[in-house]
Motif scaffolding. Structure first.
Motif, PDB file in Angstrom:
ATOM      1  N   SER A   1       0.884  -1.128   0.193  1.00  0.00           N
ATOM      2  CA  SER A   1       0.210   0.144   0.359  1.00  0.00           C
ATOM      3  C   SER A   1       1.272   1.243   0.688  1.00  0.00           C
ATOM      4  O   SER A   1       0.210   1.780  -0.749  1.00  0.00           O
ATOM      5  N   TYR A   2       2.359   1.066   1.019  1.00  0.00           N
ATOM      6  CA  TYR A   2       2.959   1.954   1.007  1.00  0.00           C
ATOM      7  C   TYR A   2       4.354   1.763   0.461  1.00  0.00           C
ATOM      8  O   TYR A   2       4.806   0.868   1.116  1.00  0.00           O
TER       9      TYR A   2
ATOM     10  N   SER B   1      -0.576   9.506  -4.182  1.00  0.00           N
ATOM     11  CA  SER B   1      -0.429  10.047  -2.842  1.00  0.00           C
ATOM     12  C   SER B   1       1.509   9.847  -2.517  1.00  0.00           C
ATOM     13  O   SER B   1       2.047   9.152  -2.383  1.00  0.00           O
ATOM     14  N   LEU B   2       1.644  11.129  -2.258  1.00  0.00           N
ATOM     15  CA  LEU B   2       3.282  12.052  -2.110  1.00  0.00           C
ATOM     16  C   LEU B   2       2.894  12.620  -0.421  1.00  0.00           C
ATOM     17  O   LEU B   2       1.828  13.733  -0.447  1.00  0.00           O
ATOM     18  N   PHE B   3       3.755  12.233   0.417  1.00  0.00           N
ATOM     19  CA  PHE B   3       3.924  12.504   1.512  1.00  0.00           C
ATOM     20  C   PHE B   3       6.050  12.746   1.674  1.00  0.00           C
ATOM     21  O   PHE B   3       6.125  11.948   1.760  1.00  0.00           O
ATOM     22  N   LEU B   4       6.245  13.986   2.694  1.00  0.00           N
ATOM     23  CA  LEU B   4       7.416  13.798   3.316  1.00  0.00           C
ATOM     24  C   LEU B   4       7.213  14.067   5.074  1.00  0.00           C
ATOM     25  O   LEU B   4       6.177  14.266   5.438  1.00  0.00           O
TER      26      LEU B   4
ATOM     27  N   ARG C   1      -1.057   3.567  -4.852  1.00  0.00           N
ATOM     28  CA  ARG C   1      -2.493   3.454  -5.414  1.00  0.00           C
ATOM     29  C   ARG C   1      -3.096   4.584  -4.343  1.00  0.00           C
ATOM     30  O   ARG C   1      -4.473   4.169  -4.570  1.00  0.00           O
ATOM     31  N   GLY C   2      -2.908   5.303  -3.793  1.00  0.00           N
ATOM     32  CA  GLY C   2      -3.402   6.442  -3.140  1.00  0.00           C
ATOM     33  C   GLY C   2      -3.703   5.391  -1.804  1.00  0.00           C
ATOM     34  O   GLY C   2      -3.950   5.202  -1.353  1.00  0.00           O
ATOM     35  N   VAL C   3      -4.232   7.300  -0.947  1.00  0.00           N
ATOM     36  CA  VAL C   3      -3.848   6.836   0.633  1.00  0.00           C
ATOM     37  C   VAL C   3      -4.846   6.112   1.547  1.00  0.00           C
ATOM     38  O   VAL C   3      -5.512   6.213   1.882  1.00  0.00           O
ATOM     39  N   MET C   4      -6.314   7.215   0.839  1.00  0.00           N
ATOM     40  CA  MET C   4      -7.477   7.004   0.984  1.00  0.00           C
ATOM     41  C   MET C   4      -8.173   6.636   0.187  1.00  0.00           C
ATOM     42  O   MET C   4      -8.295   6.324  -1.220  1.00  0.00           O
ATOM     43  N   ALA C   5      -9.488   5.637   0.766  1.00  0.00           N
ATOM     44  CA  ALA C   5     -10.537   4.985   0.265  1.00  0.00           C
ATOM     45  C   ALA C   5     -11.442   5.648  -1.135  1.00  0.00           C
ATOM     46  O   ALA C   5     -11.435   5.437  -1.943  1.00  0.00           O
TER      47      ALA C   5
END
Length: 332
Positions: free
Chosen positions: A206-207, A239-242, A227-231
């Motif tokens: 998932s990540y 989805s991309l984060f630091l 494939r995205g963080v939320m349903a």
């Protein structure tokens, strides 16, 4: 002159305020108000008060008492019946100076009290200032605490049966030697950190996390949801984060600020997909970025140049970061 024994009250009374009745403020900024609670730290009763005036006693001292790790006395100056100064003076004096360390000083806020024995209330006298007691100035107070006329007026209740009751509350302000320096560092990172993600179409988890990269003494990493963080965005967006690395300690009371760019490299036309974000990181928000950074349709569109040979280049550059150090220079 006689003293009564010291009345020490519970510590919970230390913060009792003096505003039971409207306060009177004179031209010197001295506030006189009334309250029901007695002084929290020391009470000084003087019987046969008139004798002080009749015998022209210039001053009298209370017994010694301890507050805040220091020993104190009250010093009352009557100023005599014949003195042009028609006020009594009251001072707080520190004791046992010889036993204190070299260069000692004590920062103190104090308030004096005169008991109204008729109404069972206390006149509170203060100016709200913090006074610095030291070798050259071991005594502070009010030269004009009360006029002789006010003190001796029977209707005020300050002297009853030739007895006067004074008091004091002493609040020693002690520094704990702690503090921090916050700096905002501009452009701490010259080049983009680049993370190559191979075989994008076959990613099953998932990540995924990137390798850790350091910026201004802090460790960071990128978090990618293929494939995205939320349903609501699953299977439709990337989805991309630091986030700070797990080795970094970030608490609600110790936040970490960063302004940064997240981007996916256009490997063909250099028309990169880039977004700027700023955030205070803490334990409740350990990562921050974009749940809908890119639609998968745009990502896989060959004309955009994002996916080439099933490889994706994800990049990050921090433009501003906060650095917090204690007074010893150690980063925290």
């Amino acid at each position: 002159m006689q003293e009564n024994k010291v009345f020490k009250l519970k510590e919970s009374m230390e913060e009792a305020s003096c505003h039971s009745l409207p306060a009177d403020i004179d031209a010197n900024g001295i506030v006189r108000s009334s309250r029901d609670l007695p002084p929290a730290h020391y009470t000084f009763q003087i019987k046969k008060f008139s004798v002080l005036f009749e015998t022209e006693v210039k001053k009298c001292k209370s017994g010694q008492f301890e507050v805040g790790g220091y020993y104190w006395r009250l010093v009352l100056h009557t100023n005599g019946k014949k003195n042009k100064n028609s006020h009594v003076s009251l001072y707080l004096a520190i004791q046992n100076q010889n036993n204190l360390s070299l260069g000692w000083e004590a920062n103190v806020n104090f308030r004096f009290f005169v008991f109204d024995q008729i109404r069972n209330k206390y006149l509170c006298i203060q100016d709200g200032s913090v006074r610095r007691f030291h070798n050259l100035k071991p005594k502070w107070g009010f030269a004009q605490l009360l006029s002789h006329d006010t003190l001796n007026d029977p209707s005020n209740g300050y002297i009853v049966d030739d007895s006067c009751i004074l008091g004091v509350e002493v609040f020693v302000i002690k520094g704990i030697g702690k503090g921090v320096c916050l700096s905002m560092i501009n452009q701490p990172q010259i080049n983009y950190f680049t993370w190559r993600v191979d075989k994008f179409d076959t990613l099953k988890e998932s990540y995924y996390f990137s390798n850790v990269f350091p910026v201004e003494g802090r460790k960071w990493k990128l978090k990618l949801y293929p494939r995205g963080v939320m349903a609501t965005v699953a299977d439709g967006f990337l989805s991309l984060f630091l986030q700070p690395d797990d080795s970094e300690i970030v608490t609600p009371n110790q936040k970490l600020y960063a302004k940064y760019k997240l981007r996916i490299r256009d490997q063909v036309n250099s028309n990169h997909l880039e977004r700027t974000v700023s955030h205070w990181f803490d334990s409740s928000k350990v990562f921050w970025g974009y749940p809908t950074f890119s639609s998968l349709r745009d990502l896989k569109d060959p004309s955009n140049g994002y996916l080439v040979g099933d490889a994706l280049f994800v990049e990050c550059k921090i433009d501003v970061i906060s650095v917090v150090k204690d007074f010893s220079g150690r980063m925290i």
